[in-house]
Design a protein around this motif. Structure first.
Motif, PDB file in Angstrom:
ATOM      1  N   ALA A 190       0.837  -1.212   0.000  1.00 30.83           N
ATOM      2  CA  ALA A 190       0.000   0.000   0.000  1.00 30.83           C
ATOM      3  C   ALA A 190       0.865   1.253   0.000  1.00 30.83           C
ATOM      4  N   SER A 191       1.959   1.228   0.749  1.00 34.83           N
ATOM      5  CA  SER A 191       2.839   2.401   0.779  1.00 34.83           C
ATOM      6  C   SER A 191       3.553   2.582  -0.558  1.00 34.83           C
ATOM      7  N   LYS A 192       3.861   1.482  -1.213  1.00 29.56           N
ATOM      8  CA  LYS A 192       4.509   1.565  -2.529  1.00 29.56           C
ATOM      9  C   LYS A 192       3.564   2.226  -3.540  1.00 29.56           C
ATOM     10  N   VAL A 193       2.293   1.871  -3.504  1.00 27.97           N
ATOM     11  CA  VAL A 193       1.293   2.480  -4.382  1.00 27.97           C
ATOM     12  C   VAL A 193       1.147   3.959  -4.050  1.00 27.97           C
ATOM     13  N   ALA A 194       1.063   4.281  -2.751  1.00 29.85           N
ATOM     14  CA  ALA A 194       0.901   5.676  -2.317  1.00 29.85           C
ATOM     15  C   ALA A 194       2.106   6.521  -2.716  1.00 29.85           C
ATOM     16  N   GLY A 195       3.296   5.914  -2.703  1.00 29.72           N
ATOM     17  CA  GLY A 195       4.507   6.645  -3.060  1.00 29.72           C
ATOM     18  C   GLY A 195       4.638   6.920  -4.539  1.00 29.72           C
ATOM     19  N   ASN A 196       4.003   6.084  -5.359  1.00 35.73           N
ATOM     20  CA  ASN A 196       4.016   6.271  -6.812  1.00 35.73           C
ATOM     21  C   ASN A 196       5.429   6.539  -7.356  1.00 35.73           C
ATOM     22  N   GLY A 197       6.376   5.723  -6.913  1.00 34.65           N
ATOM     23  CA  GLY A 197       7.750   5.853  -7.405  1.00 34.65           C
ATOM     24  C   GLY A 197       8.623   6.799  -6.604  1.00 34.65           C
ATOM     25  N   ASP A 198       8.062   7.514  -5.645  1.00 35.65           N
ATOM     26  CA  ASP A 198       8.815   8.449  -4.811  1.00 35.65           C
ATOM     27  C   ASP A 198       9.092   7.762  -3.477  1.00 35.65           C
ATOM     28  N   LEU A 256       7.042   7.804   4.166  1.00 36.78           N
ATOM     29  CA  LEU A 256       6.113   8.582   4.988  1.00 36.78           C
ATOM     30  C   LEU A 256       4.762   7.879   5.104  1.00 36.78           C
ATOM     31  N   SER A 257       4.280   7.331   4.005  1.00 35.56           N
ATOM     32  CA  SER A 257       3.014   6.608   4.009  1.00 35.56           C
ATOM     33  C   SER A 257       3.093   5.370   4.904  1.00 35.56           C
ATOM     34  N   LEU A 258       4.181   4.622   4.774  1.00 33.05           N
ATOM     35  CA  LEU A 258       4.361   3.409   5.566  1.00 33.05           C
ATOM     36  C   LEU A 258       4.462   3.738   7.046  1.00 33.05           C
ATOM     37  N   PHE A 259       5.314   4.688   7.415  1.00 32.80           N
ATOM     38  CA  PHE A 259       5.485   5.048   8.821  1.00 32.80           C
ATOM     39  C   PHE A 259       4.183   5.591   9.407  1.00 32.80           C
ATOM     40  N   SER A 260       3.462   6.408   8.651  1.00 33.75           N
ATOM     41  CA  SER A 260       2.181   6.938   9.136  1.00 33.75           C
ATOM     42  C   SER A 260       1.231   5.800   9.474  1.00 33.75           C
TER      43      SER A 260
END
Length: 103
Positions: free
Chosen positions: A51-59, A65-69
């Motif tokens: 899910a964090s990989k998708v949210a990061g969209n390559g960034d 930040l998404s994963l830690f949140s």
């Protein structure tokens, strides 16, 4: 809770268990209207990571930040409000959670 590693191997501000890691912050911070000096990060699942990989969209920064949140139960704004030293402590805790125990 069972300790995953010996306490003497960890800095005094880090407590590791089978469920996650508790990080004592250097600087108290306001989280959901409550001043706190400790944050608990749960161990990540594969679904969290995807899910964090998708949210990061390559960034990578956005992904982290998404994963830690998610693992901390914080909003991204709350996470970004932490002092950098405390963010580094959270990062160290995360890597303790995902590294192999016998390495």
């Amino acid at each position: 809770m069972t300790q995953v590693t010996q306490d003497q191997d960890l800095p005094s501000w880090l407590k590791l268990s089978d469920e996650g890691v508790t990080v004592t912050l250097k600087y108290k911070t306001l989280i959901s209207g409550v001043l706190t000096d400790k944050l608990m990060m749960r161990a990540p699942s594969v679904m969290d990571w995807r899910a964090s990989k998708v949210a990061g969209n390559g960034d990578y920064e956005k992904q982290e930040l998404s994963l830690f949140s998610s693992l901390l139960g914080l909003t991204e704004a709350e996470l970004l409000s932490l002092k950098y030293k405390d963010y580094q402590r959270l990062s160290a805790g995360y890597f303790r959670l995902v590294e192999e125990d016998d390495v």
